[in-house]
Write a protein that holds these residues in place. Structure first.
Motif, mmCIF file in Angstrom:
data_model
loop_
_atom_site.group_PDB
_atom_site.id
_atom_site.type_symbol
_atom_site.label_atom_id
_atom_site.label_comp_id
_atom_site.label_asym_id
_atom_site.label_seq_id
_atom_site.Cartn_x
_atom_site.Cartn_y
_atom_site.Cartn_z
ATOM 1 N N HIS A 10 58.728 67.959 -3.191
ATOM 2 C CA HIS A 10 59.920 67.191 -2.831
ATOM 3 C C HIS A 10 59.586 65.785 -2.333
ATOM 4 C CE1 HIS A 10 60.375 71.514 -2.135
ATOM 5 N NE2 HIS A 10 61.630 71.403 -2.470
ATOM 6 N N ARG A 40 59.368 62.541 -4.385
ATOM 7 C CA ARG A 40 60.622 61.952 -4.865
ATOM 8 C C ARG A 40 61.400 61.325 -3.704
ATOM 9 N NH1 ARG A 40 65.556 63.221 -6.845
ATOM 10 N NH2 ARG A 40 65.639 65.217 -5.779
ATOM 11 N N SER A 92 53.566 69.089 -10.624
ATOM 12 C CA SER A 92 54.833 68.394 -10.833
ATOM 13 C C SER A 92 54.584 67.127 -11.639
ATOM 14 C CB SER A 92 55.461 68.047 -9.479
ATOM 15 O OG SER A 92 56.790 67.635 -9.630
ATOM 16 N N ARG A 99 58.357 62.311 -11.209
ATOM 17 C CA ARG A 99 58.850 62.095 -9.848
ATOM 18 C C ARG A 99 59.450 60.697 -9.665
ATOM 19 N NH1 ARG A 99 59.977 66.339 -7.082
ATOM 20 N NH2 ARG A 99 60.825 66.548 -9.164
ATOM 21 N N ASP A 129 64.119 59.510 -14.804
ATOM 22 C CA ASP A 129 63.058 60.224 -14.094
ATOM 23 C C ASP A 129 61.786 60.224 -14.928
ATOM 24 O OD1 ASP A 129 61.810 61.694 -12.166
ATOM 25 O OD2 ASP A 129 63.249 63.333 -12.157
ATOM 26 N N LYS A 182 55.643 71.255 -14.312
ATOM 27 C CA LYS A 182 57.086 71.362 -14.099
ATOM 28 C C LYS A 182 57.744 70.002 -14.287
ATOM 29 C CE LYS A 182 60.463 70.751 -10.716
ATOM 30 N NZ LYS A 182 60.631 69.781 -9.618
ATOM 31 N N LEU A 197 61.589 68.073 -13.900
ATOM 32 C CA LEU A 197 63.001 68.034 -13.545
ATOM 33 C C LEU A 197 63.742 67.304 -14.662
ATOM 34 C CD1 LEU A 197 65.296 68.461 -11.491
ATOM 35 C CD2 LEU A 197 64.562 66.355 -10.367
ATOM 36 N N THR A 198 64.791 67.925 -15.208
ATOM 37 C CA THR A 198 65.484 67.369 -16.362
ATOM 38 C C THR A 198 66.983 67.341 -16.091
ATOM 39 O OG1 THR A 198 63.773 68.288 -17.807
ATOM 40 C CG2 THR A 198 65.808 67.569 -18.861
ATOM 41 N N ARG A 199 67.442 66.221 -15.544
ATOM 42 C CA ARG A 199 68.869 66.076 -15.253
ATOM 43 C C ARG A 199 69.565 65.418 -16.433
ATOM 44 N NH1 ARG A 199 67.473 63.723 -9.502
ATOM 45 N NH2 ARG A 199 65.886 62.915 -10.880
ATOM 46 N N THR A 216 60.951 64.974 -21.655
ATOM 47 C CA THR A 216 60.761 66.391 -21.392
ATOM 48 C C THR A 216 60.240 67.106 -22.628
ATOM 49 O OG1 THR A 216 62.477 66.469 -19.679
ATOM 50 C CG2 THR A 216 61.924 68.542 -20.757
ATOM 51 N N GLU A 235 63.260 72.352 -15.409
ATOM 52 C CA GLU A 235 64.317 72.535 -14.415
ATOM 53 C C GLU A 235 65.520 71.670 -14.805
ATOM 54 O OE1 GLU A 235 65.052 72.132 -9.575
ATOM 55 O OE2 GLU A 235 63.201 71.382 -10.480
ATOM 56 N N ASN A 276 74.667 67.365 -8.920
ATOM 57 C CA ASN A 276 74.447 68.409 -9.916
ATOM 58 C C ASN A 276 75.652 69.334 -9.963
ATOM 59 O OD1 ASN A 276 71.815 67.462 -10.433
ATOM 60 N ND2 ASN A 276 70.985 68.683 -8.756
#
Length: 290
Positions: A47, A50, A108, A111, A123, A142, A144-146, A161, A178, A191
């Motif tokens: 965390h 980020r 990760s 970030r 990102d 890993k 993060l894929t928003r 990604t 994610e 989200n």
């Protein structure tokens, strides 16, 4: 954290940077991504990279690295904990402390989408790459894929990604994706955690990359999880997020873990910084759900 351990880490960073790679070479690798219960319990600690250091009302709880490492070491030594997810700075400290033997280790990868920034959706991959994860003998990466349908940076997020999925799968490493369906609201990213939105994010994420054989999903626990997890056959790890009501959260995790694609938990702040301060108790309770 004991001062001698801190001194040992700093000494290596100053005088022997190669010690971290050497520790990775010596590390005893996990034989399976899941433990003896057939499920994984992975402690997340990525965390801070980020800019997300807050836990509850404390905006900088995770910013004390010595305390974070202490809590991570406590969590990782508990029976049933199978792995850790973090950025290179944290994983290298843990390698030198010798607490990653027999654990699955996930790096990760992206970030750059700093929490609260105007560029949060963009990102970019500023952490691990697949080649380094393979060199270090880790188990996967890993991302993060928003997915924000109102943001023009989303296609690049999906492309990056997919590229990471390809590079990881080509090396036989797990690609932990994610996904979230996200939107801008009053200048901040939010989200959408409705079952319909999570299902849509799953179906999009599942199709990224040339192969899906090594793709796992990291998903929030929301309403109607039976229908949500029926939207893909990919192995799924349930994320914890920041828990306000532990009893409710643990009950929801326990129910979701019974579904066929659910392969375990990836939990960070709610186990490392529980409201009662009992890290061991929180971790053991999570393991008991298996």
């Amino acid at each position: 954290m004991l001062s001698d351990n801190v001194s040992r880490i700093v000494e290596a960073r100053v005088h022997d940077p190669r010690a971290f790679a050497a520790a990775a070479t010596r590390r005893v690798k996990a034989t399976s991504p899941v433990g003896e219960h057939g499920k994984a319990v992975i402690i997340a600690a990525d965390h801070s990279a980020r800019g997300a250091n807050a836990v509850g009302a404390d905006p900088s709880a995770m910013a004390d690295r010595f305390e974070l490492l202490d809590r991570l070491c406590l969590a990782l030594e508990r029976p049933g904990v199978t792995g850790v997810l973090a950025t290179a700075d944290i994983l290298e400290d843990l390698l030198l402390l010798g607490v990653l033997d027999g654990k699955s280790v996930y790096g990760s990868m992206n970030r750059a989408g700093l929490a609260g920034s105007t560029f949060e959706i963009d990102d970019r991959f500023t952490g691990y790459d697949a080649a380094t994860l393979a060199t270090m003998g880790f188990d996967g990466g890993k991302m993060l894929t928003r997915i924000a349908l109102d943001d023009r940076d989303t296609p690049s997020v999906l492309e990056n990604t997919a590229r990471a999925v390809n590079e990881l799968s080509g090396r036989g490493l797990i690609a932990m994706v994610e996904p979230f369906l996200s939107e801008w609201h009053e200048g901040r990213i939010r989200n959408d955690l409705s079952p319909e939105a999570v299902i849509k994010s799953i179906t999009i994420a599942s199709g990224l990359g040339r192969r899906s054989a090594y793709t796992w999903l990291k998903l929030p626990v929301v309403d109607d999880m039976e229908r949500v997890l029926a939207s893909s056959t990919l192995p799924t790890l349930l994320l914890g997020g920041e828990v306000k009501d532990p009893d409710t959260a643990f009950e929801a995790w326990g129910k979701a873990l019974k579904l066929p694609t659910a392969q375990g938990l990836v939990v960070g702040r709610s186990l490392l910084y529980p409201s009662d301060g009992d890290v061991v108790g929180a971790v053991d309770r999570a393991v008991s759900l298996l």
